[in-house]
Design an enzyme around this catalytic site. Structure first.
Site, PDB file in Angstrom:
ATOM      1  CD  GLN A 165      -1.131   0.003   3.732  1.00  0.00           C
ATOM      2  OE1 GLN A 165      -1.567  -1.111   4.027  1.00  0.00           O
ATOM      3  NE2 GLN A 165      -1.418   1.083   4.435  1.00  0.00           N
ATOM      4  CB  CYS A 171      -4.636  -1.183   5.458  1.00  0.00           C
ATOM      5  SG  CYS A 171      -5.602  -0.327   6.726  1.00  0.00           S
ATOM      6  CG  HIS A 314      -3.424  -2.843   9.588  1.00  0.00           C
ATOM      7  ND1 HIS A 314      -3.277  -2.038   8.478  1.00  0.00           N
ATOM      8  CD2 HIS A 314      -2.662  -3.953   9.334  1.00  0.00           C
ATOM      9  CE1 HIS A 314      -2.460  -2.610   7.623  1.00  0.00           C
ATOM     10  NE2 HIS A 314      -2.089  -3.784   8.108  1.00  0.00           N
ATOM     11  CG  ASN A 341       0.157  -6.388   6.690  1.00  0.00           C
ATOM     12  OD1 ASN A 341      -0.824  -5.669   6.498  1.00  0.00           O
ATOM     13  ND2 ASN A 341       1.136  -6.026   7.484  1.00  0.00           N
TER      14      ASN A 341
END
Length: 377
Positions: A165, A171, A314, A341
């Site tokens: 990102q 995110c 997140h 992630n």
């Protein structure tokens, strides 16, 4: 009975001691010599995370290695000196995290020259003002008696490569596309990388229950709101047709003729971990919110901290789970979640994070959503 009671007391004393030393700042027991020993355990500059304990280890050495490894350069000497001081503070922070979270490895990461505030602003992005609507559709209760012991959607071809990102708090968009990529794979048999930039540029879906709480590009958003946008807009384009730029300054370039995936419906999954696992296995990767406080220093292993706030900041993607990983202190096997992630493949375990199940640690069970895709030609 007496021996069991003594063991419980000893364990409680050990945990209390760890907490005191972990939050006491830089003056941990044993002083600088003890810090050096712990830093040897947590600093990652060797092949596969290994560290040569006979090498000269000091903050200058680590900072030089950090700059080389991550290509860091600073415009002025003043900025360099400031980042060095932040780096030193983060090394001490990694030591404290290692004590609180002994089943993981904490150390130097690409974020080690950022203050916690900078880290939150640049690399997180779940909009805390947004919350799940009170009338959110609840996922149906699924049977759990035949769940596999271990499961990972990467083994079934439903997960795209780890993305990055950048310094944009987007995110939430990566969590959204990851879930829809998996759902689209289940519906069509094809894995297609979807456009986060479409969400960043075009999605301004708002929470009807809270004024001015809207998906806001690099300033944060919420996965369920993004699913709602995708449902209303007609779908998402492919990454290759609407590539990621890492900024929210551009105009919306959505082209309906190039839609690659459409949302059929989405729903919120129960906090029950067996239901989360069942929905994961049946419906594909799940969009998840998490508290990322331990992720700034995470290098690898299964994160199972003694304490972690459940305030979500997140957005990540839940792709699987494992039956057990050894957690020292607790002296038993602990099942864990496998998290994809959006900080690139050089972070964590090739871009992935493992966190243990059982206590809704870091709020990982608090905001879980599943999405279904429409078969598209």
């Amino acid at each position: 009975m007496a021996s069991r009671f003594a063991l419980i007391c000893l364990s409680s004393l050990l945990i209390a001691t760890l907490f005191r030393s972990s939050f006491a700042g830089d003056d941990v027991s044993g002083g600088a010599q003890s810090d050096d020993l712990l830093i040897r355990q947590v600093v990652d500059h060797g092949e596969g995370g290994a560290v040569d304990e006979n090498s000269l280890l000091n903050a200058d050495h680590h900072f030089a290695a950090f700059k080389r490894k991550f290509g860091k350069a600073y415009a002025t000497q003043e900025e360099h000196d400031y980042r060095f001081s932040v780096f030193e503070a983060n090394m001490r922070r990694a030591v404290r995290h290692q004590k609180i979270d002994p089943s993981a490895v904490h150390g130097v990461t690409q974020f080690s020259d950022l203050t916690p505030r900078e880290f939150r602003q640049q690399f997180l992005g779940v909009n805390r003002r947004l919350r799940l609507p009170s009338d959110a559709q609840k996922a149906p209760i699924l049977p759990t008696n035949d769940l596999p012991t271990d499961f990972d959607w990467r083994d079934h071809g439903a997960v795209t490569e780890v993305k990055n990102q950048g310094t944009c708090g987007s995110c939430w968009s990566f969590s959204t596309t990851g879930a829809l990529e998996g759902a689209n794979f289940l519906a069509t048999g094809n894995l297609v990388s979807l456009s986060e930039q479409q969400l960043v540029d075009c999605d301004h879906e708002c929470d009807p229950e809270e004024k001015d709480s809207c998906d806001s590009g690099c300033s944060g958003g919420l996965m369920n709101s993004a699913f709602e946008y995708t449902l209303k807009s007609g779908g998402l384009m492919q990454e290759k047709d609407y590539p990621y730029t890492g900024t929210d300054k551009g105009a919306c370039k959505f082209d309906r003729t190039k839609i690659a995936a459409k949302v059929s419906n989405f729903s919120v999954v129960s906090l029950d971990e067996e239901q989360i696992a069942a929905n994961l296995v049946k419906n594909g990767p799940l969009a998840v919110g998490i508290n990322a406080v331990f992720m700034q220093t995470y290098v690898g292993g299964v994160s199972c901290p003694f304490i972690c706030a459940k305030r979500l900041d997140h957005g990540v993607l839940l792709v699987g789970y494992g039956a057990g990983a050894f957690a020292p202190i607790r002296m038993k096997e602990k099942p864990y979640w496998i998290i994809k992630n959006s900080w690139g493949p050089n972070w964590g375990e090739k871009g992935y994070y493992k966190i243990c199940q059982g206590r809704n640690l870091c709020g990982v069970d608090s905001m879980v959503s599943t999405v279904a895709a429409v078969t598209t030609s």
